[in-house]
Scaffold this active site. Structure first.
Site, mmCIF file in Angstrom:
data_model
loop_
_atom_site.group_PDB
_atom_site.id
_atom_site.type_symbol
_atom_site.label_atom_id
_atom_site.label_comp_id
_atom_site.label_asym_id
_atom_site.label_seq_id
_atom_site.Cartn_x
_atom_site.Cartn_y
_atom_site.Cartn_z
ATOM 1 N N ASP A 305 0.822 -1.150 0.162
ATOM 2 C CA ASP A 305 -0.042 0.163 0.054
ATOM 3 C C ASP A 305 0.852 1.392 0.185
ATOM 4 O O ASP A 305 2.046 1.306 0.079
ATOM 5 C CB ASP A 305 -1.073 0.030 1.174
ATOM 6 C CG ASP A 305 -2.314 0.825 0.938
ATOM 7 O OD1 ASP A 305 -2.272 1.709 0.007
ATOM 8 O OD2 ASP A 305 -3.211 0.393 1.739
ATOM 9 N N GLU A 511 -10.544 6.520 4.666
ATOM 10 C CA GLU A 511 -9.492 5.978 5.731
ATOM 11 C C GLU A 511 -9.683 6.584 7.163
ATOM 12 O O GLU A 511 -10.780 6.591 7.551
ATOM 13 C CB GLU A 511 -8.085 6.156 5.002
ATOM 14 C CG GLU A 511 -8.264 5.565 3.618
ATOM 15 C CD GLU A 511 -6.763 5.405 3.207
ATOM 16 O OE1 GLU A 511 -5.744 5.093 4.126
ATOM 17 O OE2 GLU A 511 -6.527 5.537 1.977
#
Length: 641
Positions: A305, A511
């Site tokens: 990521d 997020e």
């Protein structure tokens, strides 16, 4: 933001492509067998890798943000991949970067990636589909295939062949800020939704070997299942936190969708920021190498990521050399650095020279990356196909998104009982009120990951149809529609409305910024509900990425609809409110009574929800006809490996 697309390949671009290919052909030291599509893939991979230097191999493992790269750097280093981070905008630049790659010594094309988590969501005028939580409410795998195909076509329309989707997290706690990126709390539903991969990449051929990546043509893209593994199970729903669960729980809840994704030919898998029982996933060799690549026989490449390697330590980047060693030896093949290639390449070179990272591990990573590039035909078709331009935000795709909205809506309340339904609403009412912060705002309607990373509370964010627009188009021309975002009670009482549609909900987030321990409707929304629903019959349409606290206000609502984050086609909401289509959506998540119950999921021993998993009322032209729902306990999932 404006997207400029041109309708034909620039002549200079063609010249550069042919020139770069000619460079590789004319250099007598280069064996160009890898350029021959008639050769078996393994032969092409071996031929190319035999000619690559260590530096060129390490460069293939690098993915950089386009903001820190030029065509010259691509020519000099031949980096494996570029990406646009959340909120990036690009036009013809993809081909410019590709021309740089093709001009490198071996002419290895780069692969350009982008987040496309609910359509091609970074691009102005692209079709924005409902976020995954809403799609999970549809339980429609064929719809998922069609959405995948549409997203692929729109990504290809801007030259993008690689999307970081789908997110196949199993969100077990709605306090998690990424819960709307999860199709469901139930792994069975998530498994069903992985059919989106068949739309993104194409239907896998019957004779394809298990675990081998597949991309079925120039109108398809490389998909990325994420985030491996357990990202939806973190303690207290905190993003990037620790998922504390035993091996059986990990296999039965969080792993099954990866098994299905691999069977369906997914080309790449992204590793999670989170930990499993205290071990960072970016450093977990047992799960990434031994289980994913070994037991599940995944043959695509594993990608980190964004700055995921840096985040192995806290504070991040505290011991980057050690983190790189752990991540690469754990089995990560491509590293989303994404801003500083010199430090990474220097550390990698040192680790290889000192045998800290074995050359066999580098070769495994590069082989996997090249396998995906050859599988997708990138060597034969490295440049964007401008004939795809017409697919961006096309009417066919908007119609598909509108269908998805209709099927995603979950009717939670419709009158006090089946004999007194409010829905479907009358199209011929003399005068109706539409109110609420989310009734006429595309940004709020679309949520996070829309044009910008966090999304925006702006009606000019992109093109589409708001819910108010949809209501205006649905009712009889003689019906008077009054839009007042936040009326007071006296105003409502004084205007003799037939009924009201109140559209409220969460502000956009993504997020960690979406982590929320309260899960309450914002005060402005509660005030609107109180003022309107206390004075006239009302249906509340809740725009949110997850269940919110509604119990204390439910008695004041005549009807309640969970619309999730529907995206750019708000007319799909009106289609169902006014009875042109029935409510068919079923809760993909348990709707809790209070946050004190969390985490609470179907199958738990003390399961006491406000609305259970699978709940959803149905309507037809005469009103509510069903209050049935189905329990599907995750504890009955028994994946076979």
């Amino acid at each position: 933001m404006k997207l400029r697309l041109i309708s034909s390949v620039p002549i200079v671009g063609l010249v550069l492509v042919f020139a770069s290919l000619a460079m590789a052909v004319q250099d007598p030291t280069i064996n160009t067998r890898y350029m021959d599509p008639k050769q078996p893939m393994n032969v092409r991979i071996k031929n190319l890798m035999d000619q690559m230097t260590v530096e060129e191999k390490i460069a293939q493992m690098v993915q950089l943000d386009r903001k820190v790269v030029s065509a010259e750097l691509m020519r000099n280093y031949s980096f494996g991949s570029l990406l646009s981070g959340g909120g990036s905008v690009w036009v013809d630049m993809v081909n410019d970067f590709q021309n740089g790659s093709l001009s490198s010594r071996l002419g290895i094309p780069m692969i350009y990636g982008i987040d496309a988590v609910h359509g091609h969501n970074n691009v102005y005028k692209a079709t924005i589909f409902p976020h995954n939580v809403g799609l999970g409410a549809t339980r429609d795998s064929d719809l998922m295939k069609r959405i995948g195909a549409a997203t692929a076509a729109e990504a290809r329309a801007t030259g993008i062949p690689y999307v970081f989707a789908p997110c196949i997290a199993v969100c077990r706690d709605p306090r998690w800020g990424r819960c709307y990126e999860s199709y469901s709390e139930d792994p069975n539903v998530v498994r069903q939704m992985t059919d989106i991969i068949l739309g993104l990449q194409g239907e896998i051929p019957p004779n394809s070997r298990k675990g081998v990546p597949y991309v079925g043509g120039k109108d398809k893209v490389v998909a990325c299942a994420k985030h491996f593994v357990g990202d939806g199970g973190t303690k207290n729903g905190i993003n990037m936190n620790d998922t504390i669960i035993d091996w059986h729980g990990l296999l039965s809840i969080h792993m099954p969708a990866y098994y299905d994704s691999i069977i369906k030919g997914v080309s790449t898998i992204m590793v999670s920021y989170s930990s499993w029982n205290g071990v960072k996933m970016h450093a977990n060799r047992n799960l990434v190498t031994n289980f994913l690549k070994g037991t599940l026989r995944f043959r695509g490449f594993v990608i980190s990521d964004w700055q995921g390697v840096d985040k192995i330590t806290d504070p991040q980047h505290a011991n980057y050399s050690d983190s790189v060693q752990k991540a690469i030896n754990a089995g990560i093949d491509m590293v989303m650095i994404p801003l500083n290639h010199t430090e990474f390449m220097s550390i990698m070179t040192s680790h290889v020279n000192n045998n800290v990272i074995p050359m066999s591990r580098i070769d495994d990573a590069v082989k996997r990356i090249l396998r995906v590039k050859f599988s997708m035909g990138l060597f034969e078709n490295p440049m964007a196909d401008y004939s795809m331009v017409q697919h961006l935000g096309s009417q066919a795709h908007r119609d598909l998104a509108r269908e998805a909205v209709r099927k995603s809506l979950v009717l939670l309340k419709n009158g006090e009982n089946a004999d007194t339904p409010l829905l479907p609403l009358s199209k011929n009412a003399p005068k109706i009120l539409v109110s609420g912060s989310h009734a006429n705002n595309l940004g709020l309607q679309c949520g996070g990951w829309t044009i910008t990373w966090q999304g925006e509370s702006s009606n000019n964010l992109t093109s589409g149809t708001t819910i108010l627009n949809g209501i205006s188009a649905a009712v009889d021309p003689s019906t008077e529609i009054v839009y007042n975002e936040s009326p007071d009670a006296e105003y409502v009482k004084a205007n003799n409305f037939s009924y009201a549609v109140v559209v409220v909900g969460e502000s956009p987030y993504a997020e960690t910024k979406g982590d929320n321990t309260n899960l309450t409707i914002p005060d402005s929304g509660l005030s609107t509900i109180k003022n309107v629903c206390g004075s006239v019959k009302c249906v509340v349409v809740l725009i949110s990425g997850r269940p919110l606290v509604v119990g204390p206000y439910l008695s004041s609502m005549d009807a309640l609809v969970a619309a999730w984050l529907p995206g750019s086609e708000g007319q799909g909401v009106a289609d169902v409110l006014f009875g042109d289509y029935d409510f068919t959506g079923k809760l993909p998540r348990t709707w809790f009574k209070t946050v004190d119950q969390l985490p609470m999921n179907v199958g738990d021993e003390h399961y006491d929800p406000l609305f259970p998993f699978g709940f959803g009322l149905s309507t037809n032209s005469t009103g509510a006809i069903s209050t049935s729902f189905k329990f599907v306990s995750m504890y009955y999932v028994r994946a076979k490996y």
